[in-house]
Design an enzyme around this catalytic site. Structure first.
Site, PDB file in Angstrom:
ATOM      1  N   ASP A 140      -2.958 -18.052   2.005  1.00  0.00           N
ATOM      2  CA  ASP A 140      -4.133 -18.690   1.382  1.00  0.00           C
ATOM      3  C   ASP A 140      -4.701 -19.766   2.300  1.00  0.00           C
ATOM      4  O   ASP A 140      -5.923 -19.897   2.462  1.00  0.00           O
ATOM      5  CB  ASP A 140      -3.813 -19.248  -0.019  1.00  0.00           C
ATOM      6  N   TYR A 181       0.826  -1.210   0.000  1.00  0.00           N
ATOM      7  CA  TYR A 181       0.000   0.000   0.000  1.00  0.00           C
ATOM      8  C   TYR A 181       0.860   1.259   0.000  1.00  0.00           C
ATOM      9  O   TYR A 181       0.393   2.334  -0.368  1.00  0.00           O
ATOM     10  CB  TYR A 181      -0.942   0.033   1.215  1.00  0.00           C
ATOM     11  N   ASP A 190      -5.234  -6.733   5.996  1.00  0.00           N
ATOM     12  CA  ASP A 190      -6.436  -6.007   5.576  1.00  0.00           C
ATOM     13  C   ASP A 190      -7.513  -7.007   5.154  1.00  0.00           C
ATOM     14  O   ASP A 190      -8.672  -6.959   5.602  1.00  0.00           O
ATOM     15  CB  ASP A 190      -6.049  -5.102   4.386  1.00  0.00           C
ATOM     16  N   ASP A 227     -11.058  -8.510   7.450  1.00  0.00           N
ATOM     17  CA  ASP A 227     -12.454  -8.394   6.998  1.00  0.00           C
ATOM     18  C   ASP A 227     -13.132  -9.759   7.042  1.00  0.00           C
ATOM     19  O   ASP A 227     -14.286  -9.889   7.461  1.00  0.00           O
ATOM     20  CB  ASP A 227     -12.515  -7.850   5.559  1.00  0.00           C
ATOM     21  N   LYS A 257       3.504 -15.418   2.602  1.00  0.00           N
ATOM     22  CA  LYS A 257       3.408 -16.177   1.348  1.00  0.00           C
ATOM     23  C   LYS A 257       4.836 -16.511   0.917  1.00  0.00           C
ATOM     24  O   LYS A 257       5.299 -16.113  -0.160  1.00  0.00           O
ATOM     25  CB  LYS A 257       2.660 -15.306   0.320  1.00  0.00           C
TER      26      LYS A 257
END
Ligand code: NAD
Length: 353
Positions: free
Chosen positions: A219, A142, A243, A247, A187
């Site tokens: 994942d 980001y 992030d 959620d 990852k």
């Protein structure tokens, strides 16, 4: 105690939910003998409309001069077409970076009264959902360079060892105060930045022998959060993974409208906000759930102002609201009494002891 709070109402449902949180803070101030002074700050779409900038320096300064910042949410369709560096969300990224709040703490805990609101099977919910996602907040993709050239776009994901280490230590410290299990999510089968992440986590683990460290690919983590959330105590991860996972984690607890967050850096001055966005679909309709914002205000009292008793009083008032069968639309179920945003705030205030 006197505390100066910068208040960013923002866009969409932001002003509605923040009003309720401020009224709750005022009730606490009256009952416990504190003074909270509020400084209004424009950020997001409303600041673009007013100044042509989602967070002018003068507004950021108000936040930096405060004891903490309470934020509703920013963004909305109206500003979808403004250039990337002028979008409402850019104001939020600038605020987080300007305040140096690198550690975002997002609890995923199910209120027992809302077990039915979880989309997960009862057998899974009954095993318990109570974990925290510690998300790195001011690095990673980001904050890397964003570039579009012709038909090709790139976003750069950069992490240094020191950035990973400081958030890693927050993860270990958080786990130490809980069930002492830390899951580092990355990852590393694909990304160099993740391999560095994993290496640093294992190096600093030596300083926390009482905490059990495990590794998980992002994942797989996304899958495990819905398969068996009871396995998690604290998850520590980088900005974008955190992030997305937070959620997902919020939804299994019933509603995104229930989840608060705190963001802290080197000082006690924190940024407190619900994890949801500005919900343009319900803005101005008195339908928003203000509980995530009210709980964020409670976190502010607990973590930045050292007012644990006052924070407990707010959380107990919310529990009493749910016990009495009141629900906002997003958590409504059969046999419950539906209330709007304002009424929800009123009832919670009346419950504060
Ligand atoms: P959102 O979180 O705003 O809404 C997702 C869904 O959840 C919607 O159906 C909405 O009605 C519902 N919802 C969210 N908060 C709720 C609440 N308190 N009570 C009841 N229902 C609630 O996400 P989105 O629709 O993807 O984004 C809308 C805007 O918000 C976009 O402009 C986005 O960029 C912005 N956004 C801002 C922040 C922030 O300010 N921190 C975070 C995420 C998204």
């Amino acid at each position: 105690m006197t505390k100066n709070i910068a208040v960013i109402r923002g866009d969409g449902i932001g002003p509605e939910i923040v009003s309720e949180a401020i009224s709750v803070l005022d009730t606490v101030a009256d009952l416990y003998g504190h003074t909270f002074n509020y400084t209004e700050v424009d950020m997001g779409g409303c600041a673009i409309d007013k100044y042509g900038d989602p967070l002018p320096e003068s507004e950021l300064k108000k936040c930096l001069d405060s004891d903490s910042v309470l934020l509703g949410a920013v963004g909305g369709n109206k500003w979808n077409d403004v250039p990337g560096n002028m979008r409402p969300e850019k104001g939020l990224l600038r605020l987080r970076a300007g305040m140096g709040v690198y550690s975002n703490n997002r609890p995923a805990k199910i209120w027992h009264q809302l077990a039915d609101a979880s989309p997960l099977k009862k057998s899974i919910v009954d095993k318990g959902i109570d974990f925290i996602i510690v998300r790195e907040l001011i690095g990673g993709i980001y904050f890397g360079e964003h570039k579009t050239e012709g038909d090709t776009a790139t976003d750069l994901l950069v992490y240094s060892e020191s950035e990973i280490e400081r958030i890693g230590r927050i993860g270990f410290e958080t786990a130490r105060k809980r069930r002492k299990k830390l899951c580092s999510v990355e990852k590393s089968n694909v990304l160099d930045s993740s391999r560095l992440w994993k290496k640093v986590m294992h190096r600093i683990a030596a300083d926390y022998p009482d905490v059990e460290l495990s590794d998980m690919l992002v994942d797989n983590c996304a899958m495990q959060i819905v398969k068996d959330p009871s396995q998690f105590d604290v998850i520590v991860t980088e900005n974008m993974f955190g992030d997305i996972l937070s959620d997902e984690a919020s939804q299994i607890t019933g509603s995104i409208g229930m989840i608060p967050s705190s963001s802290l850096g080197a000082s006690d001055c924190g940024l407190y906000e619900p994890i949801h966005g500005s919900a343009p679909d319900i803005a101005g309709k008195d339908k928003a759930n203000p509980i995530g914002t009210i709980l964020s205000a409670a976190m502010m009292l607990r973590f930045s102002f050292d007012m644990a008793i006052e924070a407990d009083a707010i959380e107990n008032a919310i529990s009493a609201f749910l016990d009495a069968g009141y629900r906002t639309a997003d958590i409504m179920s059969d046999g419950m009494t539906q209330v709007g945003c304002k009424r929800c705030g009123e009832i919670i205030r009346a419950n504060i002891k």
